[in-house]
Enzyme design. Structure first.
Site, short mmCIF file in Angstrom:
data_model
loop_
_atom_site.label_atom_id
_atom_site.label_comp_id
_atom_site.label_asym_id
_atom_site.label_seq_id
_atom_site.Cartn_x
_atom_site.Cartn_y
_atom_site.Cartn_z
N LYS A 62 1.10 -1.34 -0.55
CA LYS A 62 -0.08 0.15 -0.50
C LYS A 62 0.75 1.39 -0.04
CE LYS A 62 -1.77 1.77 3.81
NZ LYS A 62 -1.69 3.30 3.74
N ASP A 88 -3.58 4.29 -2.16
CA ASP A 88 -4.64 4.87 -0.65
C ASP A 88 -4.34 5.99 -0.88
OD1 ASP A 88 -5.96 4.71 1.59
OD2 ASP A 88 -3.90 4.06 2.52
N LYS A 106 -7.57 7.93 -0.81
CA LYS A 106 -8.94 8.09 -0.01
C LYS A 106 -9.33 9.87 -1.40
CE LYS A 106 -7.15 6.61 4.05
NZ LYS A 106 -6.16 6.07 3.86
N ASP A 131 -13.64 14.79 -3.66
CA ASP A 131 -14.45 15.83 -4.59
C ASP A 131 -15.40 16.03 -5.33
OD1 ASP A 131 -13.28 18.95 -5.20
OD2 ASP A 131 -11.31 18.26 -4.94
N THR A 145 -10.24 3.45 11.14
CA THR A 145 -10.72 2.81 12.00
C THR A 145 -9.97 3.91 12.88
OG1 THR A 145 -8.65 2.07 11.22
CG2 THR A 145 -9.73 0.19 10.75
N ARG A 176 2.52 -0.59 10.72
CA ARG A 176 3.32 -1.02 11.48
C ARG A 176 4.07 -2.53 12.24
NH1 ARG A 176 1.30 4.45 14.44
NH2 ARG A 176 -0.50 3.61 13.68
#
Length: 232
Positions: A32, A59, A61, A64, A119, A211
Site C-alpha cells: 500500500k 491509498d 482516498k 471531491d 479505523t 507498523r
C-alpha cells in the site's frame, strides 16, 4: 479471489522504502502506497515499485466533486495500480464518476474501493465531530451498500465489520481491513483492531498491516507470521 496481506509502506522517502523492500529476497509482497510517500515522491515511486514486481494499493482516498475525481482517477489508472480508493461519503455521483475515469479504453481498470469510516474513528468522535448519531456499524453498512450500488468492488472497513459487510453486500464484495495488530503487539492510534487470525475468521479479504511489519525487528519474519496467521 484469495486472501492476501498488504504491507502499508508508510515511509517518508523512496530511500527508506527501497531499503525496506530490499529486505525481501524471496517474496514480492502486495504493498500500500499512501499519502505520505506519494506526496513525497510523486507518481514515479509507483512506477518504480511496479517495475520491481509488486502489486500496489494506491491509498489516496479521493473526495471531491464528481468531475474532479473522474479526471484524477483517469490519471491514476495510467499508473497501472491494482487497487485505488475514495471516500464513500463523496456520494454516489462521485463514485460513479470515479469508475468512469478509472476505466481504460480497453475496458480494464484497477479495483475501486470505498472508505467508510476510518479505523481511528469511534462512536464518540463520529457523533461529536461529524454529527452522525446512528450506531457506527449501521453507518458503515449504509456506506457499503451505497458503494456497491454505485458499482464499486468493495470497501475499506474495520475488521470488526468485515463479516457483516459480506452478509449485507455478498461474499464477492471485497473487504480491505486495516487496524490489524498481532495479539502481543501495540495498538498504536488504532481504536478498532483485530489480530490477523481473527480477521481471517471473520471474513476479511485483505488485511493492511503497517507498523507491526515495517517497525518490527525482523520485518520479513513479521510479514511471514502475518501471512501464516491470515492466509495459510
Amino acid at each position: 479471489m484469495g486472501k492476501d496481506v498488504i504491507i502499508a509502506c508508510d515511509f517518508a522517502s523512496a530511500e527508506q522504502t527501497y531499503a525496506f523492500l530490499d529486505l525481501f529476497t524471496e517474496e514480492k509482497p502486495f504493498l500500500k502506497i499512501g499519502m505520505e510517500l506519494f506526496y513525497a515522491e510523486g507518481p514515479q515511486i509507483v512506477r518504480e515499485i511496479k517495475k520491481r514486481g509488486h502489486r500496489i494499493f494506491l491509498d489516496l482516498k479521493l473526495h471531491d466533486i464528481p468531475n474532479t475525481v473522474k479526471k484524477a482517477m483517469a490519471v491514476l489508472s495510467n499508473l497501472d495500480v491494482d487497487i485505488c480508493n475514495l471516500h464513500a461519503a463523496g456520494t454516489t455521483a462521485m463514485m460513479k464518476g470515479a469508475l468512469e475515469g478509472l476505466t481504460r479504453a480497453d475496458g480494464t481498470r484497477p479495483l475501486l474501493i470505498a472508505v467508510t469510516q476510518l479505523t481511528s474513528t469511534d462512536q464518540e468522535s463520529m457523533e461529536q465531530d461529524l454529527l452522525i448519531h446512528e450506531p457506527i456499524d449501521q453507518v458503515v453498512m449504509h456506506y457499503a451498500k451505497t458503494a456497491k450500488n454505485a458499482g464499486l468492488d468493495g470497501i475499506v472497513c474495520s475488521p470488526l465489520e468485515a463479516g457483516k459487510v459480506h452478509d449485507v453486500c455478498g461474499k464477492d464484495f471485497l473487504t480491505i481491513t486495516p487496524g490489524v495488530r498481532f495479539a502481543d503487539g501495540d495498538k498504536g492510534d488504532q481504536k478498532r483492531v483485530m489480530t490477523p487470525e481473527a480477521a481471517k475468521e471473520i471474513g476479511s479479504d485483505y488485511i493492511v498491516v503497517g507498523r507491526p511489519i515495517t517497525q518490527a525487528a525482523d520485518p520479513v519474519a513479521a510479514y511471514r507470521r502475518c501471512v501464516k496467521e491470515f492466509v495459510d
